[in-house]
Design a protein around this motif. Structure first.
Motif, PDB file in Angstrom:
ATOM      1  N   UNK A 103       0.877  -1.172   0.109  1.00 36.79           N
ATOM      2  CA  UNK A 103      -0.037  -0.073   0.141  1.00 36.79           C
ATOM      3  C   UNK A 103       1.075   1.301   0.020  1.00 36.79           C
ATOM      4  N   UNK A 104       1.906   1.220   0.787  1.00 34.20           N
ATOM      5  CA  UNK A 104       2.825   2.469   0.779  1.00 34.20           C
ATOM      6  C   UNK A 104       3.433   2.656  -0.588  1.00 34.20           C
ATOM      7  N   UNK A 105       3.869   1.685  -1.322  1.00 35.81           N
ATOM      8  CA  UNK A 105       4.467   1.851  -2.572  1.00 35.81           C
ATOM      9  C   UNK A 105       3.545   2.307  -3.429  1.00 35.81           C
ATOM     10  N   UNK A 106       2.207   1.833  -3.530  1.00 31.13           N
ATOM     11  CA  UNK A 106       1.151   2.341  -4.307  1.00 31.13           C
ATOM     12  C   UNK A 106       0.954   3.692  -4.111  1.00 31.13           C
ATOM     13  N   UNK A 107       0.882   4.049  -2.986  1.00 31.54           N
ATOM     14  CA  UNK A 107       0.564   5.520  -2.596  1.00 31.54           C
ATOM     15  C   UNK A 107       1.762   6.442  -3.348  1.00 31.54           C
ATOM     16  N   UNK A 108       3.028   5.840  -3.101  1.00 30.47           N
ATOM     17  CA  UNK A 108       4.293   6.612  -3.740  1.00 30.47           C
ATOM     18  C   UNK A 108       4.131   6.763  -5.196  1.00 30.47           C
ATOM     19  N   UNK A 109       3.606   5.421  -5.787  1.00 30.33           N
ATOM     20  CA  UNK A 109       3.735   5.467  -7.146  1.00 30.33           C
ATOM     21  C   UNK A 109       2.616   6.280  -7.648  1.00 30.33           C
ATOM     22  N   UNK A 117      -3.034   3.934 -16.079  1.00 31.10           N
ATOM     23  CA  UNK A 117      -4.273   4.695 -15.995  1.00 31.10           C
ATOM     24  C   UNK A 117      -5.441   3.687 -15.597  1.00 31.10           C
ATOM     25  N   UNK A 118      -5.499   2.679 -15.986  1.00 23.24           N
ATOM     26  CA  UNK A 118      -6.604   1.712 -15.713  1.00 23.24           C
ATOM     27  C   UNK A 118      -6.685   1.273 -14.103  1.00 23.24           C
ATOM     28  N   UNK A 119      -5.555   1.358 -13.446  1.00 24.28           N
ATOM     29  CA  UNK A 119      -5.284   1.071 -12.105  1.00 24.28           C
ATOM     30  C   UNK A 119      -5.034   2.340 -11.118  1.00 24.28           C
ATOM     31  N   UNK A 120      -5.083   3.701 -11.796  1.00 23.85           N
ATOM     32  CA  UNK A 120      -4.865   4.657 -11.002  1.00 23.85           C
ATOM     33  C   UNK A 120      -6.322   5.080 -10.197  1.00 23.85           C
ATOM     34  N   UNK A 121      -6.240   5.425  -9.030  1.00 25.98           N
ATOM     35  CA  UNK A 121      -7.302   5.651  -8.008  1.00 25.98           C
ATOM     36  C   UNK A 121      -6.818   6.945  -7.516  1.00 25.98           C
ATOM     37  N   UNK A 122      -7.870   8.294  -7.286  1.00 24.93           N
ATOM     38  CA  UNK A 122      -7.378   9.147  -6.637  1.00 24.93           C
ATOM     39  C   UNK A 122      -7.060   9.012  -5.059  1.00 24.93           C
ATOM     40  N   UNK A 123      -7.420   8.120  -4.514  1.00 27.34           N
ATOM     41  CA  UNK A 123      -7.074   7.794  -3.253  1.00 27.34           C
ATOM     42  C   UNK A 123      -5.508   7.330  -2.993  1.00 27.34           C
TER      43      UNK A 123
END
Length: 160
Positions: A103-109, A117-123
């Motif tokens: 989750x931290x890696x995802x937030x940083x990315x 773009x298909x995976x991107x989420x504003x959160x």
């Protein structure tokens, strides 16, 4: 049959966990470099995140194959608390990977704008990049230490 599954278990641990151990350790620095600019640094962070995610999920095969091995000779292994400790530690390590590191890696990315773009989420952004980097680094360190402890406990002699 036991030897076959033992080879699969060890191979899964080396082939699947090895890359995750390395990528979780390298990602925070690569993401910090990507934040400072440079397409190459963003690409490096993306690859490391992808390795962590993909191989991290596939690494569940190592403990599952270990469980198969355990079931083959349960009478011998049921009193070996070192093996049971290794199983518990591997579950904790996997939980840290899934609940903290990824989750931290995802937030940083997401903050870098490097998620597909298909995976991107504003959160999937962080207002505290350095805090996320510290959490990802700490999680990686704990994850790697737990796997080292799993390795050690797997080879400790069973109590008599």
């Amino acid at each position: 049959m036991t030897t076959f599954f033992l080879v699969l278990h060890v191979a899964a641990a080396i082939i699947l966990l090895g890359p995750v151990v390395v990528s979780t350790s390298m990602f925070p620095r690569a993401a910090a470099e990507a934040r400072n600019g440079g397409e190459e640094a963003v690409a490096r962070a993306s690859v490391l995140h992808s390795i962590t995610k993909t191989y991290g999920l596939l690494s569940v095969l190592a403990p599952l194959l270990g469980g198969v091995l355990l079931s083959f000779d349960w009478d011998t292994h049921q009193s070996n608390y070192w093996l049971h400790t290794a199983i518990v530690l591997s579950v904790i390590a996997w939980a840290i990977l899934l609940g903290m590191v990824l989750p931290q890696q995802r937030k940083m990315m997401g903050t870098l704008g490097a998620l597909p773009p298909a995976d991107a989420d504003p959160s999937d952004v962080t207002s505290n990049f350095e805090g996320s980097k510290a959490k990802a680094s700490a999680g990686a360190g704990i994850f790697n230490l737990l796997w080292l402890l799993v390795l050690i406990t797997m080879f400790l002699p069973a109590p008599m």
